[in-house]
Design a protein around this motif. Structure first.
Motif, short mmCIF file in Angstrom:
data_model
loop_
_atom_site.label_atom_id
_atom_site.label_comp_id
_atom_site.label_asym_id
_atom_site.label_seq_id
_atom_site.Cartn_x
_atom_site.Cartn_y
_atom_site.Cartn_z
N GLY A 126 0.79 -1.21 0.00
CA GLY A 126 0.00 0.00 0.00
C GLY A 126 0.82 1.27 0.00
N MET A 127 2.08 1.19 -0.42
CA MET A 127 2.96 2.36 -0.45
C MET A 127 3.29 2.73 -1.89
SD MET A 127 5.75 1.60 2.53
CE MET A 127 5.36 0.71 4.02
N LYS A 303 -7.13 0.88 8.94
CA LYS A 303 -7.36 1.05 7.51
C LYS A 303 -7.20 2.51 7.11
CE LYS A 303 -8.93 0.01 3.33
NZ LYS A 303 -8.18 -0.78 2.37
N ARG A 304 -7.73 3.40 7.94
CA ARG A 304 -7.65 4.82 7.64
C ARG A 304 -6.20 5.31 7.71
NH1 ARG A 304 -10.46 6.40 11.61
NH2 ARG A 304 -12.47 5.97 10.61
N GLY A 311 -5.54 -7.59 8.47
CA GLY A 311 -5.46 -8.92 7.86
C GLY A 311 -4.55 -8.92 6.64
N GLU A 312 -4.61 -7.86 5.84
CA GLU A 312 -3.75 -7.77 4.66
C GLU A 312 -2.28 -7.69 5.05
OE1 GLU A 312 -6.88 -5.53 1.60
OE2 GLU A 312 -5.50 -4.35 2.85
N LEU A 317 3.08 -10.35 5.35
CA LEU A 317 4.26 -10.78 6.09
C LEU A 317 4.42 -12.30 6.02
CD1 LEU A 317 3.96 -8.45 9.21
CD2 LEU A 317 5.69 -8.33 7.41
N ARG A 318 3.31 -13.03 6.10
CA ARG A 318 3.38 -14.49 5.97
C ARG A 318 3.86 -14.89 4.57
NH1 ARG A 318 -2.38 -16.07 8.93
NH2 ARG A 318 -1.53 -16.44 11.01
N LEU A 319 3.35 -14.20 3.57
CA LEU A 319 3.75 -14.52 2.19
C LEU A 319 5.24 -14.30 2.00
CD1 LEU A 319 3.03 -15.24 -0.76
CD2 LEU A 319 2.65 -12.78 -1.13
N GLU A 320 5.76 -13.17 2.49
CA GLU A 320 7.18 -12.87 2.29
C GLU A 320 8.06 -13.91 2.97
OE1 GLU A 320 8.27 -10.66 0.15
OE2 GLU A 320 6.13 -10.46 -0.23
N ARG A 321 7.67 -14.35 4.16
CA ARG A 321 8.46 -15.38 4.84
C ARG A 321 8.35 -16.71 4.10
NH1 ARG A 321 12.96 -16.90 7.09
NH2 ARG A 321 12.73 -18.42 8.80
#
Length: 373
Positions: A126-127, A303-304, A311-312, A317-321
């Motif tokens: 999101g950056m 979120k704001r 959750g995202e 973080l789980r995906l990257e690991r």
């Protein structure tokens, strides 16, 4: 050089000659000093309009140990920018930065590729990546008369950045220029501006403050360069090969360390908790309990404030690991699922298919095929 020598030791029919020739402050007129003396050349040099014609006048095949000559007729072995982007994104999140910027170099294919990899990786978080591309990289000390325009461009970038922004340099010298300019502008390092270089050169340690940097597997780059040159000498057409060697890790120093110690908001505490426990199978309610805020309120504020849900962030973080373990180990996919907080392999598989379009096994095979090519 160690990587080149390691390959030579495996191929005793090859002999090496070290010219130790520098093209700094030369106009590259005439012929290279090795013309007529060697069958092939490995070079480590930057690009310029005169470089490729000069190398071609040497009359021998050339392989470059940097990505600076990408897009020319010279095959290159450089850094795998996707692995660099993943590590940079992980370091940014762990260090508490919420924005990111990049200082690259104009008309460099390698710079464009790195910027694109960073843009893609940080977009997942999101950056948006802000960037500036300069004509040349200022050397330490700003002694060159023609550095002014480049320094002004970097300064303009820094002046429009918000706080907690990680600035990534195309290399350590670009990062050193960012550090010096940030200090001159009164920006606090690392509280407002974090700085990350690439290469872990000596300049990172003598800078004030010392600069965090991505450590590169230079030996493997040398080894692959020698291997590619040998293939050319054997008559194998390797085309415009641009092998990417995965980076090793990030050497964290004062230019990025220390921010996360000063947590001030509920969102800061939630992010810190997620980063510490994302691989432990945590639930959203666990985050809310740790922060002592009602779950619904925290979800809305998170979120704001960050542009994505808790959750995202946990899933990313789980995906990257998981990707790191798939790339660097032979662990079973069930074991990897357990290590990132899932009970069943099927949950890991659904996540990778949804987020990167392939199963864990397919990702591992694709990565290994790419690394061996």
């Amino acid at each position: 050089m160690n990587g080149v020598l390691r390959y030579i030791e495996e191929e005793p029919s090859l002999q090496i000659r070290d010219f130790r020739y520098s093209v700094n402050d030369r106009h590259l007129s005439g012929d290279p000093p090795w013309k007529g003396k060697v069958d092939g050349v490995i070079v480590n040099m930057s690009n310029s309009p005169e470089v490729v014609p000069w190398l071609e006048r040497g009359g021998a095949p050339v392989v470059s140990t940097t990505g600076d000559l990408l897009g020319t007729t010279i095959p290159c072995v450089g850094i795998d920018d996707e692995s660099l982007a993943r590590l940079s994104a992980k370091h940014a999140i762990e260090s508490g930065y919420r924005q990111v910027a990049f200082v690259g170099r104009k008309e460099y294919a390698a710079s464009h590729r790195r910027r694109a990899a960073l843009e893609s990786e940080f977009k997942k978080l999101g950056m948006d990546l802000q960037s500036v591309e300069i004509d040349k990289i200022p050397r330490a000390g700003y002694d060159q008369d023609d550095d002014g325009t480049c320094l002004a461009a970097i300064g303009e970038l820094l002046e429009r950045l918000s706080t907690r922004t990680l600035v990534i340099g195309i290399n350590d010298f670009a990062a050193a220029a960012v550090v010096k300019l940030a200090s001159e502008l009164g920006l606090k390092i690392p509280e407002q501006i974090g700085v990350l270089g690439v290469g872990d050169a000596d300049i990172t340690r003598i800078s004030d403050p010392p600069i965090s940097s991505v450590r590169v597997d230079r030996e493997q780059i040398g080894y692959q360069s020698a291997k590619n040159l040998h293939r050319i000498l054997q008559g194998i057409d390797i085309g415009q090969t641009a092998n990417g060697i995965p980076v090793v890790d990030i050497v964290a120093r004062q230019s990025t360390l220390g921010i996360i110690q000063n947590l001030t908001t509920d969102i800061d505490h939630a992010i810190a908790f997620i980063e510490r426990h994302a691989l432990e199978g945590i639930r959203l309610q666990d985050v809310a309990d740790a922060v002592h805020v009602p779950l619904r309120t925290l979800e809305l504020d998170f979120k704001r404030g960050t542009g994505r849900t808790m959750g995202e962030m946990i899933q990313q973080l789980r995906l990257e690991r998981a990707k790191q373990l798939l790339e660097t180990t032979d662990l079973s996919t069930q074991r990897i699922a357990t290590l990132i907080g899932f009970t069943h392999y099927s949950t890991l598989s659904r996540m990778t298919v949804r987020m990167i379009g392939m199963t864990p096994s397919q990702y591992r095979q694709q990565y290994r095929d790419k690394s061996s090519s």
